[in-house]
Write an enzyme that holds these catalytic residues in place. Structure first.
Site, PDB file in Angstrom:
ATOM      1  CG  HIS A   1      -1.879  -1.177   1.233  1.00 18.60           C
ATOM      2  ND1 HIS A   1      -2.659  -1.614   0.185  1.00 18.60           N
ATOM      3  CD2 HIS A   1      -2.054  -2.101   2.243  1.00 18.60           C
ATOM      4  CE1 HIS A   1      -3.288  -2.733   0.543  1.00 18.60           C
ATOM      5  NE2 HIS A   1      -2.930  -3.056   1.778  1.00 18.60           N
TER       6      HIS A   1
ATOM      7  CG  ASP B   1      -5.194  -6.347  -0.174  1.00 13.90           C
ATOM      8  OD1 ASP B   1      -5.305  -7.249   0.657  1.00 13.90           O
ATOM      9  OD2 ASP B   1      -5.069  -5.150   0.149  1.00 13.90           O
TER      10      ASP B   1
HETATM   11  C1  NGQ Z   1      -5.301  -7.922   6.033  1.00 13.73           C
HETATM   12  N1  NGQ Z   1      -6.033  -6.178   4.603  1.00 13.73           N
HETATM   13  O1  NGQ Z   1      -4.322  -8.290   6.657  1.00 13.73           O
HETATM   14  O2  NGQ Z   1      -6.057  -8.722   5.469  1.00 13.73           O
HETATM   15  C2  NGQ Z   1      -5.574  -6.444   5.907  1.00 13.73           C
HETATM   16  C3  NGQ Z   1      -6.589  -6.032   6.927  1.00 13.73           C
HETATM   17  C4  NGQ Z   1      -5.222  -5.198   8.831  1.00 13.73           C
HETATM   18  C5  NGQ Z   1      -5.799  -5.004   4.037  1.00 13.73           C
HETATM   19  N2  NGQ Z   1      -5.094  -4.165   4.708  1.00 13.73           N
HETATM   20  C6  NGQ Z   1      -6.161  -6.237   8.319  1.00 13.73           C
HETATM   21  N3  NGQ Z   1      -6.270  -4.718   2.863  1.00 13.73           N
HETATM   22  O3  NGQ Z   1      -4.536  -4.531   8.063  1.00 13.73           O
HETATM   23  O4  NGQ Z   1      -5.177  -5.055  10.042  1.00 13.73           O
HETATM   24 ZN    ZN Z   2      -3.066  -7.104   2.746  1.00 13.73          ZN
END
Ligand code: NGQ
Ligand code: ZN
Length: 452
Positions: A268, A319
């Protein structure tokens, strides 16, 4: 041995006519430009290399479209995350295998031939480790083996609920490891991918929220020389919390405290100052952009023009896998910039350059770097990951060279994809993966149970 002949192929040197590609043992053995089609050559019009989806959480494909209902308060990334956690908590290893298999089938149908699986759903539903700590990783590896996609497994270290070593909460129990547990998990994960052709492994400290500063130097060496991926600066709240904790912003903190270099991939990196943007570009690390998910989750818009202007390297990832496609990611990346700058063809770089081609080339190189691929593109020695396009598609009619890529990315979408070879196996024909039907049935059975 397979012999393929393309009227036009995108080689590392550019578009080339009449290219014969010979594939042996899953790899490209030779590439001969200017070759007349020989008897026995399988003939196609347009060939491109497959791309990497450098960032995937496979299990999230199971909840695609299920978080589009407004809650009581304002919906944000953080309320989506609660929904995602509930879904994660319900899944069995069989569910994960079913969901991952369909996801990888879809990735291949849409132009991705390698996946960087940022894998953190490690433990059983009550949070206790499986008797094989890499039970879930083995399901991911099996899904890759069945679908044919190449795997870069990135086992994720997750220990805390927020900055400064805060305790994790109950919804995170399937992700959490101590450093020692994680070392055992890495060893078991290496075993789990041991028999898988073209697979490799790196490591993924989840984020500065989930990993404390003293844990980072303890786990990074477990990657040996493999890639290191970490989520950073996706949400403004994350930046604010990081500033409150350390006085530094997440990307700034990483650049100052971690050995960020070409082996690293910052996922990101949405919210950066100009100084951070330039410093990240100079570090040689890859920015792992996930434009469809970043739009879906309301993250913000990556400063792509500035980052590319400073020589930054990026790749793309699917993602959350809410929608999957090379075209979707590259188009959304460019469209975000158009909306931000109120211009067109923002990322094409120079006058006369094709936006689709520019984005494709950069994502190919950045994805390969981030997943430590050896051999890139349609070149001898590289894995035979080849995508052909359907030149009878109306959005490709009469196009040649870069205009074909623009037609695919900005107009046709994945319906322009005809055949895909993954490691030399022709897994997609006429846009359909050979396992599509079986994978859909298995996926549907799992998801029907999970949403019931
Ligand atoms: C994840 N996903 O690890 O799946 C993360 C969400 C987080 C994204 N950041 C959970 N798109 O970052 O705490
Ligand atoms: Zn992620």
């Amino acid at each position: 041995m397979t012999r393929l002949h393309f009227a036009s192929a995108l080689l590392p040197s550019g578009w080339t006519n009449d290219v014969q590609v010979v594939v042996t043992a899953g790899a490209i053995a030779s590439v001969t430009p200017g070759a007349a089609p020989a008897p026995g050559d399988e003939r196609h019009d347009i060939a491109l290399p497959g791309l990497a989806s450098l960032h995937s959480h496979a299990f999230q494909r199971g909840m695609a479209g299920l978080a589009e209902l407004r809650g009581n308060a304002t919906d944000t990334f953080w309320t989506w995350r609660e929904t995602m956690y509930r879904f994660a908590l319900a899944m069995t290893p069989d569910d994960v295998a079913a969901v991952a298999t369909l996801l990888y089938v879809e990735m291949l149908e849409r132009g991705f031939t390698r996946v960087g699986e940022f894998h953190y759903l490690h433990h059983d539903r009550d949070g206790s480790p499986y008797s094989d700590p890499a039970e879930m990783a083995a399901r991911i590896a099996q899904a890759c083996s069945d679908s044919g996609i190449a795997l870069t497994l990135l086992p994720s270290f997750y220990a805390h609920g927020s900055f400064g070593g805060a305790a994790p909460h109950a919804g995170q129990r399937r992700f959490v490891c101590s450093v020692d547990q994680f070392a055992a998990l890495m060893a078991a994960s290496r075993k789990a991918i041991g028999g898988l052709r073209d697979a490799n492994i790196g490591i993924a400290p989840h984020s500065l929220r989930a990993v404390a500063p003293d844990e980072l130097p303890a786990i990074v060496p477990l990657a040996e020389d493999g890639p290191v991926h970490i989520h950073a600066a996706e949400q403004t709240k994350e930046v604010e919390d990081c500033l409150a904790w350390s006085g530094l912003r997440p990307v700034q903190w990483l650049l100052e405290h971690a050995p960020v270099d070409r082996r690293w991939c910052l996922i990101h990196a949405t919210h950066m100052t100009d100084a951070e943007t330039v410093a990240l570009a100079r570090s040689g690390a890859v920015a792992g952009l996930c434009p469809v998910t970043e739009a879906s989750l309301g993250d913000g818009i990556f400063p792509a023009r500035e980052f590319l202007g400073a020589g930054g390297i990026f790749g793309v990832g699917t993602d959350s896998n809410v929608m999957v496609g090379v075209d979707d990611e590259l188009r959304q990346l460019e469209y975000g910039q158009r909306l931000r700058h109120r211009e067109r063809n923002v990322l094409s770089g120079s006058a006369g350059a094709s936006t689709g081609r520019t984005l494709f080339d950069r994502a190919l190189a950045g994805g390969a770097q981030a997943l430590a691929q050896t051999g890139i593109g349609l070149a001898p020695g590289a894995r035979a990951d080849i995508v052909t396009l359907d030149t009878t598609h109306p959005s490709l009619a009469g196009r040649r060279g870069d205009a074909v890529i623009d037609g695919w990315i900005f107009a046709a979408g994945h319906s322009a994809i005809d055949c895909v070879w993954a490691g030399g196996d022709k897994v997609v024909e006429a846009g359909r993966h050979r396992l599509r039907q079986a994978a859909r049935e298995r996926f549907n059975a799992s998801v029907r149970r999970l949403v019931a």
